[in-house]
Design a protein around this motif. Sequence first.
Motif, PDB file in Angstrom:
ATOM      1  N   ASN A  23      52.444  11.550  51.845  1.00  0.00           N
ATOM      2  CA  ASN A  23      52.575  12.713  52.724  1.00  0.00           C
ATOM      3  C   ASN A  23      53.629  13.698  52.221  1.00  0.00           C
ATOM      4  N   LYS A  24      53.846  13.683  50.893  1.00  0.00           N
ATOM      5  CA  LYS A  24      54.836  14.592  50.309  1.00  0.00           C
ATOM      6  C   LYS A  24      54.187  15.465  49.236  1.00  0.00           C
ATOM      7  N   SER A  46      57.724  17.665  53.040  1.00  0.00           N
ATOM      8  CA  SER A  46      56.872  16.826  53.889  1.00  0.00           C
ATOM      9  C   SER A  46      55.652  17.646  54.271  1.00  0.00           C
ATOM     10  N   LEU A  58      62.338  18.540  56.663  1.00  0.00           N
ATOM     11  CA  LEU A  58      61.039  18.851  56.055  1.00  0.00           C
ATOM     12  C   LEU A  58      61.092  18.949  54.542  1.00  0.00           C
TER      13      LEU A  58
END
Lengths: 250, 308
Positions: A151-152, A169, B174
């Motif tokens: 998921n990166k 991410s 993030l």
Amino acid sequence: MKVLVPIKRVIDYNVKARVKPDNSDVDLTNVKMAMNPFCEIAVEEAIRLKEAGTANEVIAVSIGDKACQEQLRTALALGADKAIHIETDIKLESLHVAKLLAKLVEQEQPELVILGKQSIDSDNNQTGQMLAALTGRSQGTFASKVVLEGNKAQVTREVDGGLQTVSLSLPAIVTTDLRLNEPRYASLPNIMKAKRKPLDVMAADSLGVDLAPRVELLQVEEPAKREAGMIVESVEQLVTKLKTEAKVIS
Amino acid sequence: MSVLVIAEHENGQLKPETAKVVNAAVAIGGDIDVLVAGTNVADVANSAAQIAGVNNVRVADNTAFEHQLAENTAGLIVELAPSYTHILASASTTGKNTLPRVSALLDKSQISEIISVVDADTFKRPIYAGNAIATVKSNEAQKIITVRASAFDTQGEQGACNIEPLSMNISNTLSEFVGIEQTESERPELNAAPVVISGGRGMQNGENFALLNGIADKLGAAIGASRAAVDAGFVPNDMQVGQTGKIVAPDLYIAVGISGAIQHLAGMKDSKVIVAINKDPDAPIFQVADYGLVADLFEVLPELEAAL
């Protein structure tokens, strides 16, 4: 994984823009138009992800008048699965474009949005970053390499002093720089096939975004012309001129 | 009016662009603050405090800002934004990365890469690769602007002004920094060099760029390249001068084996003096050159090096 690729119809990059005689804007009548070069790189990157089995759906989107369906067909011919045309005749600012795209991201929920870093007409270099802000996603701008793992997204960015790598991410927003890839050309059979691929049209004003202008274009003028220079006959004459006339070297 | 200028810095040093962005801020008018965000930036803050016209330097010295990730820096700028009518950053890759994020978070349209200030609301900026100059007026209450530093003069110096530490710590989950590969060079940076010598497709391969080294050494020049040379793989992209690369305006620009495509001219045509060396007498580069030499670059480059 779903990839969304926003593209823009712009003046062909080989055509020199001319200013209208009344200085109101650049004259685009009868000028050859094409997909913005950085958007071509974005489409190519998305299609490579699909070919690698990482992405399973590539959606191209363009915002503008009817004519931009031509560039959406090109994206479909290059390998996008589906196209969405957000139709409007209004000249939009990057913030408006980002807001419309944010609405679409909300509907489509792509894990990755790949955009060109700038368009060669307005030269703003804003939309991707703004979309990232509006959707609360991370951003990898000016990408020269994108590697997806789990998921990166590991994005290598072209920065002034070299190359910076960041890990984002997913879902994330990536904007393309020149060296990310070399876009392919659409083959004739694919151009024919693209005509049967789905192209949905929605009105920009149906998305609930305030598109009122915030920046006025007052005037467009030709840049100052450089005065004609001279042809020198030899290196010796060149060096003399630079020393005594231009006085830029000693 | 009150202007916040985002300082441009690298490796603990203030970059020269900052004093040029402050020059643009002075043209807008009002009080000028400079924001320095990073780690171990005491020297940067001290240098910024000495730029003439700066009232206050606000320093966010925190590991969250170490790599100038847009997600963190934009968050910081948004926190500080209510005090300012204008927020300015250099149109460097850092400024271009961060400021549109700030703009969208503040719900403001941004004006990119201004080359002159007409008044506090009105600015000139190049569009269409510099083939046209637009005059635009922002009706936003708060203006978010990136500045093409090469179009502004360097602001002078002053006795140091107040330096104010900020305690904000804005991080995000993030994005994270992985690494940086800095281009190692003894030469000045393209954006700041007084002389730039660039090679194009005519150089034929990457090895031949070595022919520019001796001349660059003698002139204290930075070495650049056209997009054609980058696309052909001769040299890395961070050497690219043009619409899609770096915009430079040195005192002397020497274009070697460069035809002069629109997009290259957009990156260098504001140089004070332009020299073109090309064997094709019809190359468009000669139309913008002050001095043109129609010759085989492989013959004249060694001659030029010897003559300097």
